[in-house]
Design a protein around this motif. Structure first.
Motif, PDB file in Angstrom:
ATOM      1  N   PHE A 187       0.862  -1.189   0.000  1.00  0.00           N
ATOM      2  CA  PHE A 187       0.000   0.000   0.000  1.00  0.00           C
ATOM      3  C   PHE A 187       0.893   1.233   0.000  1.00  0.00           C
ATOM      4  N   LEU A 188       0.657   2.121  -0.965  1.00  0.00           N
ATOM      5  CA  LEU A 188       1.515   3.290  -1.156  1.00  0.00           C
ATOM      6  C   LEU A 188       0.975   4.514  -0.427  1.00  0.00           C
ATOM      7  N   ALA A 189       1.863   5.484  -0.230  1.00  0.00           N
ATOM      8  CA  ALA A 189       1.441   6.784   0.283  1.00  0.00           C
ATOM      9  C   ALA A 189       0.575   7.460  -0.796  1.00  0.00           C
ATOM     10  N   PRO A 190      -0.391   8.311  -0.398  1.00  0.00           N
ATOM     11  CA  PRO A 190      -1.340   8.907  -1.359  1.00  0.00           C
ATOM     12  C   PRO A 190      -0.701   9.492  -2.613  1.00  0.00           C
ATOM     13  N   ASP A 191       0.440  10.199  -2.509  1.00  0.00           N
ATOM     14  CA  ASP A 191       0.989  10.906  -3.693  1.00  0.00           C
ATOM     15  C   ASP A 191       2.109  10.142  -4.383  1.00  0.00           C
ATOM     16  N   ALA A 192       2.162   8.826  -4.202  1.00  0.00           N
ATOM     17  CA  ALA A 192       3.300   8.051  -4.753  1.00  0.00           C
ATOM     18  C   ALA A 192       3.201   7.843  -6.256  1.00  0.00           C
ATOM     19  N   VAL A 193       1.962   7.886  -6.809  1.00  0.00           N
ATOM     20  CA  VAL A 193       1.793   7.623  -8.244  1.00  0.00           C
ATOM     21  C   VAL A 193       1.700   8.949  -9.000  1.00  0.00           C
ATOM     22  N   ARG A 194       2.579   9.142  -9.981  1.00  0.00           N
ATOM     23  CA  ARG A 194       2.548  10.334 -10.846  1.00  0.00           C
ATOM     24  C   ARG A 194       2.635   9.846 -12.285  1.00  0.00           C
ATOM     25  N   GLY A 195       1.546   9.972 -13.043  1.00  0.00           N
ATOM     26  CA  GLY A 195       1.559   9.514 -14.444  1.00  0.00           C
ATOM     27  C   GLY A 195       1.877   8.020 -14.490  1.00  0.00           C
ATOM     28  N   ASP A 196       2.925   7.640 -15.195  1.00  0.00           N
ATOM     29  CA  ASP A 196       3.316   6.222 -15.306  1.00  0.00           C
ATOM     30  C   ASP A 196       4.427   5.848 -14.355  1.00  0.00           C
ATOM     31  N   THR A 197       4.758   6.754 -13.423  1.00  0.00           N
ATOM     32  CA  THR A 197       5.859   6.431 -12.504  1.00  0.00           C
ATOM     33  C   THR A 197       5.365   6.392 -11.058  1.00  0.00           C
ATOM     34  N   VAL A 198       6.102   5.624 -10.256  1.00  0.00           N
ATOM     35  CA  VAL A 198       5.767   5.438  -8.841  1.00  0.00           C
ATOM     36  C   VAL A 198       7.028   5.703  -8.023  1.00  0.00           C
TER      37      VAL A 198
END
Ligand code: SAM
Length: 255
Positions: free
Chosen positions: A5-16
Motif C-alpha cells: 500500500f503506497l502513500a497517497p501521492d506516490a503515483v505520478r503519471g506512469d511512474t511510482v
C-alpha cells in the motif's frame, strides 16, 4: 508476489516513487532490485503492476507496467465485532480475519472482557491493531486494508448498529436451536453481515438477551467449546465459503 500500500501521492503519471518504511522493507528485507516487479495499491485502492527502475536507500522508483484496477468488491461486506482478547490472541484474530476478507473490525468491551484498555494507552493499541491489519492485507494480497474502529462498549455497539444493514450473527456456545449452518441455507448472500464473537469467558446472559432484543441472531458452531481466537476465524471461513470466494477458483463467486 506481495502487495504494498503506497502513500497517497506516490503515483505520478506512469511512474511510482516509494518512500518511508516501505523502502527498507522492499529494498532491505526483500532484497528487491532493478527489474523486479511488484503489485502496489494507491490511496484510492487502484492496483498496479510496477517494475523497479531504481532502488536507493531513501527511495525506490518504478514504472507502471499494468493498471490492474481496484480489487473486485467482495460479495458480502463483512464486519467482525470481536470482544477484545488478551494479546497475542487479539493479534492472531486480526491477522487471520484480514486474510479471510473482513472489511471492518469493531473491538468490543463486554462484561467479561478481561483486558482493561487504559484510556491513555488506547490510541497506541489501536495503531498497533491497524498496523497488524495493514501487514496482513499486504501479505494476503488483499487490495483493501480493513477498517479497525476504536474499542466500543457492547451496549453502545448494540445501540449504534440497531439500524445497520445486513445480517447480524452472534456466536453463542449455549445456543441450542440454531446452528450457523441454518443461517446460511436461506437464499442469496446478504449485502452486509456482522459476526459477533465473545471474550475468553463468553457473553453474559444479559448481553445475550440484549443482543436478541436488538434483532441479532444467536447461533451455535457445534458441541465443542472453541477458544474465541479459534471460533472467529472458523466462522469467518464458513461464511466466506458459503457467500464469498473461499474454496473456489480465483475470481469465481459463490452461486
Ligand atoms: N463461556 C465459555 C467459557 O466460559 O469458557 C466459552 C467462551 S468461548 C471460549 C469464547 C467465545 O467463542 C464465545 O463467546 C463464543 O462467541 C465463541 N464460541 C466458542 N465455541 C462456540 C460454539 N461451540 N458455538 C458458538 N460460539 C462459540
Amino acid at each position: 508476489m506481495s502487495l504494498f500500500f503506497l502513500a497517497p501521492d506516490a503515483v505520478r503519471g506512469d511512474t511510482v516513487t516509494i518512500t518511508g518504511p516501505l523502502v527498507r522493507h522492499i529494498g532491505g528485507a526483500l532484497r528487491s532490485h532493478v527489474g523486479d516487479q511488484l503489485t502496489v495499491v494507491d490511496g484510492d485502492g487502484e492496483r498496479y503492476l510496477v517494475e523497479l527502475t531504481a532502488v536507493d536507500p531513501l527511495a525506490i522508483h518504478a514504472v507502471i507496467r499494468r493498471r490492474l484496477g481496484p480489487e473486485p468488491a467482495s460479495a458480502v461486506h463483512l464486519t467482525l465485532a470481536l470482544a477484545v482478547l488478551k494479546t497475542p490472541n487479539m493479534d492472531v484474530v486480526l491477522q487471520k480475519a484480514t486474510e479471510l476478507g473482513v472489511d471492518r473490525f469493531v473491538p468490543l468491551i463486554t462484561q467479561r472482557t478481561v483486558v482493561r484498555l487504559k484510556h491513555e494507552r488506547e490510541p497506541r493499541q489501536l495503531a498497533r491493531w491497524r498496523a497488524i491489519a495493514l501487514e496482513a492485507a499486504q501479505q494476503s494480497e488483499r487490495g483493501r486494508v480493513p477498517r479497525v474502529d476504536a474499542p466500543t462498549r457492547f451496549p453502545d455497539y448494540l445501540a449504534e448498529s440497531r439500524h445497520a444493514d445486513g445480517t447480524r450473527i452472534l456466536l453463542w456456545e449455549d445456543e441450542s436451536t440454531m446452528g450457523l449452518h441454518d443461517c446460511l441455507s436461506a437464499g442469496d448472500p446478504p449485502r452486509g453481515a456482522t459476526l459477533l464473537v465473545g471474550p475468553e469467558g463468553g457473553f453474559d446472559a444479559d448481553e445475550i438477551r440484549a443482543a436478541r432484543a436488538a434483532g441479532i441472531v444467536t447461533v451455535s458452531l457445534g458441541d465443542a467449546i472453541l477458544r474465541a481466537e479459534t471460533a472467529a476465524p472458523t466462522a469467518l471461513a464458513i461464511l466466506q465459503y458459503a457467500w464469498g470466494g473461499l474454496g473456489r477458483r480465483s475470481g469465481q463467486r459463490a452461486t
